[in-house]
Scaffold this motif. Structure first.
Motif, PDB file in Angstrom:
ATOM      1  N   ALA A  32       0.857  -1.193   0.000  1.00 20.34           N
ATOM      2  CA  ALA A  32       0.000   0.000   0.000  1.00 20.34           C
ATOM      3  C   ALA A  32       0.887   1.234   0.000  1.00 20.34           C
ATOM      4  CB  ALA A  32      -0.910  -0.003   1.227  1.00 20.34           C
ATOM      5  N   CYS A  33       0.713   2.080  -1.011  1.00 18.70           N
ATOM      6  CA  CYS A  33       1.562   3.256  -1.195  1.00 18.70           C
ATOM      7  C   CYS A  33       0.867   4.535  -0.743  1.00 18.70           C
ATOM      8  CB  CYS A  33       1.969   3.382  -2.664  1.00 18.70           C
ATOM      9  SG  CYS A  33       2.942   1.992  -3.280  1.00 18.70           S
ATOM     10  N   GLU A  99      -9.682  -0.272   2.399  1.00 22.39           N
ATOM     11  CA  GLU A  99      -9.125  -1.484   3.000  1.00 22.39           C
ATOM     12  C   GLU A  99     -10.022  -2.680   2.761  1.00 22.39           C
ATOM     13  OE1 GLU A  99      -8.487  -2.902   7.530  1.00 22.39           O
ATOM     14  OE2 GLU A  99      -7.018  -1.424   6.832  1.00 22.39           O
ATOM     15  N   ASP A 100     -11.332  -2.507   2.913  1.00 19.31           N
ATOM     16  CA  ASP A 100     -12.261  -3.612   2.680  1.00 19.31           C
ATOM     17  C   ASP A 100     -12.262  -4.019   1.207  1.00 19.31           C
ATOM     18  OD1 ASP A 100     -12.949  -3.750   5.322  1.00 19.31           O
ATOM     19  OD2 ASP A 100     -14.806  -2.595   5.124  1.00 19.31           O
ATOM     20  N   CYS A 101     -12.195  -3.036   0.302  1.00 18.73           N
ATOM     21  CA  CYS A 101     -12.133  -3.344  -1.134  1.00 18.73           C
ATOM     22  C   CYS A 101     -10.929  -4.227  -1.452  1.00 18.73           C
ATOM     23  CB  CYS A 101     -12.054  -2.061  -1.948  1.00 18.73           C
ATOM     24  SG  CYS A 101     -13.584  -1.131  -2.094  1.00 18.73           S
ATOM     25  N   VAL A 102      -9.764  -3.817  -0.944  1.00 22.18           N
ATOM     26  CA  VAL A 102      -8.534  -4.548  -1.240  1.00 22.18           C
ATOM     27  C   VAL A 102      -8.552  -5.918  -0.569  1.00 22.18           C
ATOM     28  CG1 VAL A 102      -6.029  -4.533  -0.982  1.00 22.18           C
ATOM     29  CG2 VAL A 102      -7.222  -2.433  -1.607  1.00 22.18           C
ATOM     30  N   ASN A 103      -9.043  -5.993   0.672  1.00 23.65           N
ATOM     31  CA  ASN A 103      -9.116  -7.283   1.359  1.00 23.65           C
ATOM     32  C   ASN A 103     -10.049  -8.250   0.635  1.00 23.65           C
ATOM     33  OD1 ASN A 103      -7.239  -6.825   3.366  1.00 23.65           O
ATOM     34  ND2 ASN A 103      -8.736  -6.208   4.905  1.00 23.65           N
ATOM     35  N   HIS A 130      -6.742   2.579  -5.633  1.00 29.04           N
ATOM     36  CA  HIS A 130      -6.486   2.375  -4.199  1.00 29.04           C
ATOM     37  C   HIS A 130      -5.025   2.601  -3.826  1.00 29.04           C
ATOM     38  CE1 HIS A 130     -10.520   0.609  -3.837  1.00 29.04           C
ATOM     39  NE2 HIS A 130     -10.269  -0.006  -4.971  1.00 29.04           N
ATOM     40  N   ASN A 131      -4.208   3.067  -4.763  1.00 31.28           N
ATOM     41  CA  ASN A 131      -2.774   3.320  -4.505  1.00 31.28           C
ATOM     42  C   ASN A 131      -2.071   2.076  -3.968  1.00 31.28           C
ATOM     43  OD1 ASN A 131      -3.389   5.920  -5.258  1.00 31.28           O
ATOM     44  ND2 ASN A 131      -3.206   6.802  -3.207  1.00 31.28           N
TER      45      ASN A 131
END
Length: 465
Positions: A32-33, A99-103, A130-131
């Motif tokens: 995560a950037c 965070e939920d999207c990426v998870n 989402h960087n």
């Protein structure tokens, strides 16, 4: 010879295990950037990195006429073939957090997206909205120490962009091995012999028939195919050190396993439909780095095999039991119990014996039998846990500061797997669960985080007294 290239190279026994249908594993590393991801800059970093020179990353996996897996070098690696760009937000619902999207994206990757076999077994997913970037690597390429060392060779220090991250050979995995270097005595020899015999016997019994009792956390054969959910728990490293200082001679690993023991006990109390039996035991599978020098390594040492270290999968397995105790008022008791148990594990040669046993089975009985036995160990236990050291200071990749590093993997027959990575003063735990068994992983993550806070308060009282 093969078309002028080097001769095909056979996979190591561990890598062969991770290439079998029942035990194949892909590692998914989230980066995560802080700033938006620059696609061209990422491509440039990859093209100029040691990754493009490493034999494993420029080879495909093939099977010879006897069905044995081998590495075959390719003539050219096209970086564009290994980069997948996702430009849109992963969810159309604005109420869903990044965070939920990426998870959710990572949870889907855990069960539904194997790596293509017609090219080297790695790829980057760039999540532009989402960087974030997700680096996917087949576990046959290497273990956590190897792959983290490789990744950090592509990074630079945030406070000095011309310098690579500091790698001092220290890491949370060194906690397991540090006590093994104390001076020997007759009493110590007999303890090593006794604990090794006991734990190796228990390990073999796990392969044959010994199985955890069913609980609200239990998985089993076929569960690796079930849909997944993913949640994150974050621990501040200074809080863990505060707890560590309250328990004499404790290590960070002791505190982390105490947190997991207490957090799981809390969750079981919440989710169990009937009263839990005092002393109820569930068992975890943990990986232990077997290299002489623990923690991260310089890439040159891993590539050249200096000081006994080498690239690849060089780890053994230990079994870590958790016992449920009702009405424990002092959460530090869980750390003390964890320390007492792990100290005995450190005196044993369980991890080394499990590694040698796997090699023996692979060479004498073949990959299918070895894979079947490994699958049985997972089916007969309750959870998987791993812990990899990351850089102590903030680093950048392609000039973009990294906010956090998180790791998870392909699903296992376990209903819960926990992968931890330390980075810049904190430890992130990715909790991957079978959602039909554990529908609320955020609640479990909260149990772990609340446990650390409770231990921290107890430690402060201890220090005042």
């Amino acid at each position: 010879m093969n078309g002028g290239f080097e001769r095909d190279e056979p996979l190591t026994p561990s890598s062969r295990l991770f290439s079998q249908p029942g035990t194949t594993q892909v590692i998914n590393c989230l980066v995560a950037c802080k700033n938006p991801v620059d696609i061209d800059a990422v491509k440039t970093v990859i093209t100029n990195s040691i990754l493009m020179k490493h034999p494993r990353f420029v080879s495909v996996m093939i099977r010879d006429a006897r069905g044995r897996e081998r590495w075959r070098r390719v003539a050219h690696v096209n970086v564009d073939d290994h980069i997948v760009v996702h430009r849109r937000r992963l969810s159309d619902d604005p109420a869903v957090s990044d965070e939920d999207c990426v998870n959710d994206f990572l949870a889907d990757l855990a069960v539904s997206s194997p790596l293509a076999s017609d090219k080297p077994l790695w790829e980057f997913h760039l999540l532009m909205a989402h960087n974030c970037a997700v680096l996917r690597l087949h576990h046959s390429l290497g273990d956590g120490v190897s792959l983290m060392s490789m990744f950090l060779s592509c990074c630079r220090r945030a406070d000095d962009p011309d310098q690579p991250p500091l790698i001092d050979g220290l890491g949370t995995s060194s906690d397991y091995r540090r006590r093994g270097k104390r001076s020997w005595s007759i009493m110590r020899f007999f303890k090593v012999l006794w604990y090794t015999t006991v734990y190796v016997l228990k390990f073999v019994l796990r392969i044959l028939w010994l199985k955890d009792k069913r609980t609200a956390l239990s998985g089993g054969a076929g569960v690796e195919l079930w849909p997944r959910k993913l949640a994150s728990a974050t621990f501040i490293l200074e809080d863990i050190k505060t707890v560590k200082r309250a328990v004499p001679d404790a290590t960070i690993n002791d505190v982390l396993f105490g947190i997991i023991s207490c957090g799981m006990s809390r969750y079981l109390e919440m989710r169990s439909s009937r009263a839990l039996q005092e002393g109820l035991s569930i068992t975890g599978v943990a990986m232990v780095n077997l290299r002489p020098q623990a923690g991260l390594q310089e890439m040159t040492k891993l590539m050249n095999g200096e000081s006994g270290s080498r690239w690849g999968n060089k780890f053994g397995i230990i079994l870590l039991p958790i016992n449920y105790h009702k009405g424990v008022k002092d959460p530090l008791q869980f750390v003390k119990r964890a320390k007492a148990m792990i100290d005995k594990k450190k005196l044993s040669l369980e991890a080394l014996c499990s590694y040698k046993l796997g090699d023996l089975v692979m060479s004498s009985l073949g990959a299918k039998i070895a894979s079947s036995l490994s699958y049985r160990i997972v089916c007969n236990t309750t959870f998987t846990i791993s812990n990899v050291i990351g850089p102590r200071e903030q680093v950048t990749i392609a000039g973009n500061p990294i906010d956090n590093l998180r790791v998870t993997s392909t699903s296992l027959p376990h209903a819960i797997t926990m992968h931890m990575v330390s980075y810049a003063g904190k430890i992130d735990m990715q909790i991957l669960v079978a959602k039909d068994i554990i529908p609320d992983p955020k609640v479990l993550a909260g149990c772990f985080e609340q446990t650390l806070q409770g231990m921290k308060e107890a430690a402060k009282i201890y220090h005042r007294n």
